[in-house]
Design a protein around this motif. Structure first.
Motif: not given
Length: 291
Positions: A70-84
């Motif tokens: 339920e923690e949206p910050m985790v998905y945002a950080l995983l998105a940043a990794l995927a972009y990198q």
């Protein structure tokens, strides 16, 4: 913003036979305003932001997602990794998941829910621009960007002084070159090392280099030996024409290259070599990265 959303706290907490959940310290708030955050999320946050161990953070982020879906910050950080990592399909999926999980969070925490809904909209807009190019993608992304700003306004209506909100707003304003406004928001942000890093970036872009150096030194002192901070300090010194003094700091950042994204390592190496050439240090080899 490489992310740059942007770092802090976490420590593995052990549960000895207790049926009650164990919570870690909120990296942004203290006292009555602190949110409950799982040890897994806190550890992933620290790995990503405080230490800047991006290459090693995926495992902890995946563990955090399993522990706190339920923690949206985790998905945002995983998105940043995927972009990198150049995985734009995963980036697009995680951007939408960030927004969807945040929308659900609004029911219990309207400030953070609206805040990360805005982050999700921002990630989705970025995906549109990257996928379709600036000329075609930017007009397509404008409605999504409008939703981003609407979500941020909704978060501000809940508590405009919130440290997490001010941190993310500061980085957005920095990207939009609203540097004075960004600086004011970073001064209200937390955790300390991210606040000081943001201030250093703002001062650097405003060509207030003495204040930028003071802020980056504070960031280094309060962080977990994040190599990006040595890189930032080197950039500030280069901006002052102090190339010879900057080279050892570039080298210090490069020694941690195994934990940084390859494009960032290449950028640091390029800036280091240029500074060494200008400073007459071309005969010296760069430091070898640790495995």
């Amino acid at each position: 913003m490489t992310g740059r959303l942007g770092r802090l706290l976490g420590a593995a907490l052990l549960v000895w036979g207790s049926a009650q959940p164990v919570w870690a310290q909120d990296p942004f708030r203290e006292g009555a305003n602190a949110r409950q955050i799982s040890p897994e999320v806190a550890a992933a946050f620290e790995e990503f932001f405080c230490a800047g161990r991006y290459s090693q953070s995926r495992e902890k982020l995946e563990t955090a997602r399993e522990a706190s879906p339920e923690e949206p910050m985790v998905y945002a950080l995983l998105a940043a990794l995927a972009y990198q990592e150049g995985d734009m399909q995963e980036f697009a999926q995680l951007a939408t998941q960030t927004r969807q999980v945040a929308a659900e969070l609004k029911k219990t925490d309207p400030l953070r829910g609206n805040l990360y809904e805005g982050v999700g909209y921002g990630l989705e807009a970025a995906n549109t621009v990257v996928r379709d190019g600036v000329v075609i993608g930017l007009p397509k992304a404008l409605p999504t960007l409008n939703q981003l700003f609407a979500s941020i306004r909704a978060a501000q209506a809940v508590d405009g002084s919130d440290p997490e909100l001010n941190l993310l707003n500061g980085y957005m304003d920095l990207l939009l070159t609203y540097r004075e406004k960004a600086l004011n928001q970073f001064q209200l942000a937390a955790p300390q090392y991210m606040s000081y890093r943001g201030q250093a970036l703002a001062y650097r872009d405003m060509q207030r280099y003495a204040e930028a150096l003071e802020a980056v030194d504070q960031a280094i002192a309060t962080s977990c030996d994040n190599p990006e901070l040595y890189y930032l300090k080197a950039q500030i010194l280069v901006s002052q024409g102090e190339d010879r003094e900057a080279v050892p700091l570039f080298d210090q950042a490069l020694q941690a290259s195994a934990q940084l994204p390859e494009p960032l390592v290449a950028q640091i190496q390029m800036e280091r070599d240029r500074a060494a050439q200008r400073g007459g240090l071309t005969g010296q080899l760069p430091a070898t990265a640790t495995p």
